[in-house]
Design a protein around this motif. Structure first.
Motif, PDB file in Angstrom:
ATOM      1  N   GLU A  11      -8.082  15.446 -34.909  1.00  0.00           N
ATOM      2  CA  GLU A  11      -6.623  15.388 -34.871  1.00  0.00           C
ATOM      3  C   GLU A  11      -6.130  15.661 -33.463  1.00  0.00           C
ATOM      4  O   GLU A  11      -6.738  16.435 -32.704  1.00  0.00           O
ATOM      5  CB  GLU A  11      -6.028  16.420 -35.835  1.00  0.00           C
ATOM      6  N   GLY A  12      -5.028  15.032 -33.103  1.00  0.00           N
ATOM      7  CA  GLY A  12      -4.484  15.238 -31.764  1.00  0.00           C
ATOM      8  C   GLY A  12      -3.062  14.731 -31.643  1.00  0.00           C
ATOM      9  O   GLY A  12      -2.535  14.066 -32.544  1.00  0.00           O
ATOM     10  N   VAL A  13      -2.435  15.051 -30.508  1.00  0.00           N
ATOM     11  CA  VAL A  13      -1.066  14.617 -30.202  1.00  0.00           C
ATOM     12  C   VAL A  13      -1.124  13.752 -28.949  1.00  0.00           C
ATOM     13  O   VAL A  13      -1.710  14.147 -27.925  1.00  0.00           O
ATOM     14  CB  VAL A  13      -0.133  15.820 -29.977  1.00  0.00           C
ATOM     15  N   LEU A  14      -0.518  12.564 -29.013  1.00  0.00           N
ATOM     16  CA  LEU A  14      -0.588  11.578 -27.931  1.00  0.00           C
ATOM     17  C   LEU A  14       0.550  11.786 -26.933  1.00  0.00           C
ATOM     18  O   LEU A  14       1.709  11.949 -27.310  1.00  0.00           O
ATOM     19  CB  LEU A  14      -0.512  10.167 -28.525  1.00  0.00           C
ATOM     20  N   TYR A  15       0.193  11.771 -25.650  1.00  0.00           N
ATOM     21  CA  TYR A  15       1.173  11.789 -24.553  1.00  0.00           C
ATOM     22  C   TYR A  15       0.987  10.514 -23.737  1.00  0.00           C
ATOM     23  O   TYR A  15      -0.126  10.235 -23.258  1.00  0.00           O
ATOM     24  CB  TYR A  15       0.969  13.006 -23.643  1.00  0.00           C
ATOM     25  N   ASN A  16       2.060   9.729 -23.569  1.00  0.00           N
ATOM     26  CA  ASN A  16       1.981   8.504 -22.773  1.00  0.00           C
ATOM     27  C   ASN A  16       3.334   8.238 -22.102  1.00  0.00           C
ATOM     28  O   ASN A  16       4.224   9.094 -22.103  1.00  0.00           O
ATOM     29  CB  ASN A  16       1.553   7.315 -23.634  1.00  0.00           C
ATOM     30  N   GLN A  17       3.472   7.049 -21.488  1.00  0.00           N
ATOM     31  CA  GLN A  17       4.708   6.620 -20.832  1.00  0.00           C
ATOM     32  C   GLN A  17       5.117   7.578 -19.708  1.00  0.00           C
ATOM     33  O   GLN A  17       6.291   7.942 -19.558  1.00  0.00           O
ATOM     34  CB  GLN A  17       5.849   6.473 -21.848  1.00  0.00           C
ATOM     35  N   LEU A  31      -3.049  10.521 -22.552  1.00  0.00           N
ATOM     36  CA  LEU A  31      -3.914  11.660 -22.872  1.00  0.00           C
ATOM     37  C   LEU A  31      -3.576  12.184 -24.265  1.00  0.00           C
ATOM     38  O   LEU A  31      -2.483  11.961 -24.790  1.00  0.00           O
ATOM     39  CB  LEU A  31      -3.787  12.766 -21.825  1.00  0.00           C
ATOM     40  N   ILE A  32      -4.544  12.870 -24.857  1.00  0.00           N
ATOM     41  CA  ILE A  32      -4.397  13.441 -26.204  1.00  0.00           C
ATOM     42  C   ILE A  32      -4.793  14.903 -26.137  1.00  0.00           C
ATOM     43  O   ILE A  32      -5.828  15.257 -25.557  1.00  0.00           O
ATOM     44  CB  ILE A  32      -5.277  12.703 -27.237  1.00  0.00           C
ATOM     45  N   VAL A  33      -3.969  15.760 -26.721  1.00  0.00           N
ATOM     46  CA  VAL A  33      -4.244  17.204 -26.769  1.00  0.00           C
ATOM     47  C   VAL A  33      -4.369  17.639 -28.225  1.00  0.00           C
ATOM     48  O   VAL A  33      -3.929  16.934 -29.140  1.00  0.00           O
ATOM     49  CB  VAL A  33      -3.139  18.018 -26.067  1.00  0.00           C
ATOM     50  N   THR A  34      -4.946  18.794 -28.434  1.00  0.00           N
ATOM     51  CA  THR A  34      -5.112  19.311 -29.790  1.00  0.00           C
ATOM     52  C   THR A  34      -3.769  19.758 -30.363  1.00  0.00           C
ATOM     53  O   THR A  34      -2.857  20.126 -29.607  1.00  0.00           O
ATOM     54  CB  THR A  34      -6.081  20.505 -29.794  1.00  0.00           C
ATOM     55  N   PRO A  35      -3.611  19.729 -31.694  1.00  0.00           N
ATOM     56  CA  PRO A  35      -2.359  20.222 -32.285  1.00  0.00           C
ATOM     57  C   PRO A  35      -2.080  21.681 -31.937  1.00  0.00           C
ATOM     58  O   PRO A  35      -0.921  22.084 -31.799  1.00  0.00           O
ATOM     59  CB  PRO A  35      -2.592  20.051 -33.800  1.00  0.00           C
ATOM     60  N   GLN A  36      -3.142  22.497 -31.763  1.00  0.00           N
ATOM     61  CA  GLN A  36      -2.943  23.898 -31.436  1.00  0.00           C
ATOM     62  C   GLN A  36      -2.373  24.075 -30.032  1.00  0.00           C
ATOM     63  O   GLN A  36      -1.571  24.984 -29.785  1.00  0.00           O
ATOM     64  CB  GLN A  36      -4.273  24.672 -31.557  1.00  0.00           C
ATOM     65  N   GLY A  37      -2.779  23.213 -29.098  1.00  0.00           N
ATOM     66  CA  GLY A  37      -2.293  23.332 -27.729  1.00  0.00           C
ATOM     67  C   GLY A  37      -1.041  22.530 -27.443  1.00  0.00           C
ATOM     68  O   GLY A  37      -0.474  22.615 -26.347  1.00  0.00           O
ATOM     69  N   HIS A  38      -0.598  21.745 -28.421  1.00  0.00           N
ATOM     70  CA  HIS A  38       0.556  20.865 -28.211  1.00  0.00           C
ATOM     71  C   HIS A  38       1.815  21.653 -27.849  1.00  0.00           C
ATOM     72  O   HIS A  38       2.577  21.259 -26.959  1.00  0.00           O
ATOM     73  CB  HIS A  38       0.789  20.033 -29.472  1.00  0.00           C
ATOM     74  N   GLY A  39       2.046  22.761 -28.518  1.00  0.00           N
ATOM     75  CA  GLY A  39       3.264  23.541 -28.277  1.00  0.00           C
ATOM     76  C   GLY A  39       3.366  24.032 -26.850  1.00  0.00           C
ATOM     77  O   GLY A  39       4.404  23.879 -26.189  1.00  0.00           O
ATOM     78  N   GLU A  40       2.271  24.596 -26.333  1.00  0.00           N
ATOM     79  CA  GLU A  40       2.280  25.118 -24.965  1.00  0.00           C
ATOM     80  C   GLU A  40       2.393  23.990 -23.941  1.00  0.00           C
ATOM     81  O   GLU A  40       3.123  24.101 -22.940  1.00  0.00           O
ATOM     82  CB  GLU A  40       1.000  25.917 -24.721  1.00  0.00           C
TER      83      GLU A  40
END
Length: 462
Positions: free
Chosen positions: A406-412, A442-451
């Motif tokens: 699982e992860g959160v996508l950052y782009n653009q 880039l993709i980060v973990t859901p746990q680190g997404h908030g920070e």
């Protein structure tokens, strides 16, 4: 990669330890609960309870520690843990500042009643109803109980002749034993298959725990239900009891227990009921979390000697006429022939992968075949042909070539510098899962997404 669910079947004390102190204290207001808890205590803990049951003053902790020799210290520590976890005693300060133990006064009073008599009648007498013209003997109650319970097991394995109520089907889904997607018929899960490997007593206890969890989420009184279940466990098999004085909530519970096979009630509006052997054995819970070989699934589990022969050509010969055991074999194999007392099936790549897609693991299939192996198979080492077991594992690995994270996508990103700043921050937080510098993704973990998100907002504001 699929999620492997290990079915955890708690025993009575493990379940009670998870309850809040308020609920525990209310539970101890009923002698049947106290007796059920006392019955499952370790032998040394029972001795401790009896030594303190008539003491009205705290006993110094140092005196309690002298009750065992040094070689029994481990058992003593276990007793201390059990008594504290179940709130069976309280720590109280003595004169002079010493610490002492005293039994929970509510538990002590009701355990006295349970062991030595007195108090109110646990269940309503039926003498005012007169003799039952449709009385049931013990044999018919045993048959009824296992028949009702096997209907649930047949429903889990997908037998077309098995039908249960909507409430029960929902309970099986909420317990994770079955799953239903996009309006399709429910099918068994990995946890459900492990559930079928348990003996009947463990199955029933696990199922009851899930029912209690559901009842509590619906706002029903957990203490009332638990007290009634403990009361049932001390009933007399073959004797009828009255429903007079039961609340509407308990009457609803009684109908659910009727469907589970824990009580017999001739009609829904009948004023009397008969506890079955399943209900009387219920409070003992389970003593182990491991699946029992040739699990006791009612009459289907009576074949404790084993009935399955596996050949190196992937054929299975199941020497049984049990519909339930046949349905279990059909969960991971293709049925070829069925004779009066034997079924021939074939383990294929498609059948195994279909079972794996439904959440059943290769290890569970192999465990099922090994624990139900025919006595002839048990004479050889290894019990199952390695060609079959290895191939089942390989078919499972075919579905595990990809690993999902699982992860959160950052782009653009507007610039390469912005991308690198955020990527470096994610790397420093050890939450970077994947990056593509050329496309600024880039993709980060859901746990680190908030920070990471808060850091990016601060960067943009600057």
């Amino acid at each position: 990669m699929k999620l492997r669910i290990q079915l955890q079947c708690k025993n009575l004390h493990e379940y009670l330890r998870e309850l809040s102190p308020e609920i525990l204290d209310r539970l101890y207001n009923h002698p049947a609960t106290c007796l059920a808890v006392y019955r499952e205590l370790p032998a040394l803990a029972k001795t401790y309870a009896l030594r303190m049951i008539f003491l009205d003053q705290p006993l110094p902790q140092a005196a309690v520690a002298l009750w065992v020799k040094k070689d029994g210290q481990r058992d003593h520590d276990e007793c201390m843990s059990v008594f504290a976890g179940l709130r069976l005693w309280h720590s109280q300060q003595l004169q002079g500042g010493l610490q002492g133990y005293i039994l929970n006064p509510v538990f002590k009073e009701n355990l006295r009643i349970a062991l030595f008599g007195g108090g109110k009648v646990w269940a309503e007498e039926v003498s005012n109803l007169g003799p039952d013209r449709h009385a049931r003997d013990i044999d018919s109650l045993d048959h009824y109980a296992m028949e009702r319970w096997e209907v649930i097991l047949h429903f889990m394995v997908g037998s077309p002749s098995a039908a249960v109520s909507q409430d029960l089907a929902l309970l099986l889904t909420q317990a994770g034993l079955m799953k239903s997607e996009s309006g399709e018929a429910p099918c068994i899960t990995s946890a459900g298959f492990q559930f079928l490997l348990l003996d009947t007593a463990s199955q029933l206890w696990y199922f009851t725990l899930q029912y209690l969890k559901t009842a509590q989420s619906l706002g029903m009184d957990l203490v009332e239900i638990l007290s009634f279940l403990f009361q049932l466990s001390f009933s007399t098999l073959g004797r009828d009891y009255s429903v007079e004085g039961m609340s509407e909530s308990l009457l609803t519970v009684l109908q659910h227990l009727r469907e589970f096979g824990l009580v017999f009630q001739r009609k829904r509006k009948s004023r009397r009921y008969y506890p079955t052997r399943l209900a009387i054995n219920l409070a003992a819970g389970v003593t182990t979390n491991s699946p029992a070989p040739a699990a006791g699934l009612g009459s289907a589990g009576a074949e404790n000697t084993g009935f399955i022969v596996v050949e190196t050509n992937y054929r299975i010969y199941a020497h049984t006429d049990s519909e339930l055991q046949i349905a279990l074999v059909a969960l991971f194999s293709e049925m070829l022939y069925r004779l009066p007392n034997v079924v021939v099936a074939q383990v294929t790549r498609e059948s195994v992968q279909q079972a794996i897609a439904n959440g059943i693991t290769a290890q569970q299939i192999i465990h099922f075949l090994r624990t139900r192996a025919h006595p002839i198979m048990l004479q050889q080492k290894p019990v199952l042909p390695p060609t079959v077991t290895d191939q089942i594992r390989l078919w499972e690995l075919e579905r595990d070539r990809l690993q999902f994270t699982e992860g959160v996508l950052y782009n653009q990103f507007l610039s390469q510098a912005d991308f690198e700043v955020l990527r470096d921050r994610a790397q420093s937080l050890d939450c970077l899962v994947w990056q593509d510098p050329s496309n600024r993704v880039l993709i980060v973990t859901p746990q680190g997404h908030g920070e990471v998100k808060r850091f990016w907002k601060r960067q943009r504001s600057q």
